[in-house]
Each structure stands twice: as C-alpha cells, then as structure tokens.
Scaffold this active site. Structure first.
Site, short mmCIF file in Angstrom:
data_model
loop_
_atom_site.label_atom_id
_atom_site.label_comp_id
_atom_site.label_asym_id
_atom_site.label_seq_id
_atom_site.Cartn_x
_atom_site.Cartn_y
_atom_site.Cartn_z
CG ASP A 33 12.79 5.02 32.63
OD1 ASP A 33 13.15 5.74 33.60
OD2 ASP A 33 13.59 4.36 31.95
CB CYS A 84 14.31 -0.37 35.69
SG CYS A 84 15.72 0.61 36.23
NE ARG A 89 11.66 2.20 34.85
CZ ARG A 89 11.36 1.52 33.75
NH1 ARG A 89 10.10 1.20 33.50
NH2 ARG A 89 12.30 1.16 32.91
#
Length: 156
Positions: free
Chosen positions: A125, A8, A14
């Site tokens: 996100d 990520c 994440r």
C-alpha cells in the site's frame, strides 16, 4: 457483460490505480462493450474522495484517465453484481471473506495471483510506503495478466 471489481483498504491508492489501468487496457483492446470495471475499499474512511494525489500523479504521467472516480466502500451486493473481485493483498482477501462467506459464484482472487512468479504476492500500500512507482509496476503487470486470463476463460 463481464464485471471486475478491484479492492484495497481505502479505495484511494491501489484499487483505483488498478481500475484506471484495467479500464485503459480494456479500451485499447476495444473490449469496453464486454468488460466493466470498478473499485471499492474495505473501509469507508475515504468514501466520496478522488484517488490519492500519488495515484493521480502516476496516472497523469502515463496519460491514463481516472475521471469521475470516487472512493466507495465494498458492499454485500457486489458479490451478485460482479463476476471477479480482485484484491490487492492477503488482508483484503481475509476481510472480503468476513463480509461475505463466498456462497455466490463470484471469483475472488489477489491481483498478483495472475502473474507468474511475481516479485511480490501482495501489492504494498503506497499510502503507507510512499512508493507509487513500485505499486504501479505491480498493478500494471497484474492488470495485463488478469485481462489475458479473462479473455481466455471468458472467450472474448
């Protein structure tokens, strides 16, 4: 040993969530001797930091371990060290392709590519959205489908 790397942006929300969930699934399936999992970020901003408090809270609630996890930046050696590099969104894919031209044999894909008819093709996100519940929902579904895919194609 099949090695999976989750990616990520900063490696605090994440991708560590995916690493922890996937590792938990692998352990419950008694496949720890066949699958290794890690995570990294495109950027270096959070290197050395533990997962974000929102990610830790979510994982604690579900009794999923993130022990000893610390953020790190992706590096070119990862293309040789891993069999699967799994990104959270289109921008991560684009950034990965800028880092490495894809000439190695590693499979690069988005996590949601493994989910049939996903609610979202990118994992938003939660560092920006604040919605760790929705991120968990997507990541959990993606990890289950990714594990099923790997077990099938790798015959484990």
């Amino acid at each position: 040993m099949i090695k999976v790397l989750f990616i990520c942006l900063g490696n605090i929300c994440r991708s560590p969530m995916a690493e922890a969930i996937f590792r938990d699934l692998v352990e419950k399936d008694k496949l720890s001797d066949k699958l290794m999992v890690d995570s990294a970020g495109i950027g270096h901003w959070h290197s050395g930091e533990p997962p974000h408090a929102g990610t830790r809270t979510m994982l604690d609630k579900l009794d999923i371990s993130y022990k000893d996890m610390k953020a790190r930046q992706v590096h070119t050696n990862d293309w040789q060290d891993f069999d699967y590099i799994i990104a959270m969104d289109d921008q991560n894919i684009s950034d990965l392709r800028e880092i490495n031209d894809g000439t190695s044999g590693v499979k690069i894909a988005k996590l949601m590519d493994f989910v049939e008819d996903p609610d979202d093709v990118n994992v938003p996100d939660p560092y920006f959205t604040g919605n760790f519940d929705y991120t968990y929902e997507l990541v959990s579904k993606g990890c289950k489908e990714l594990l099923a895919y790997i077990k099938k194609v790798e015959n484990i």
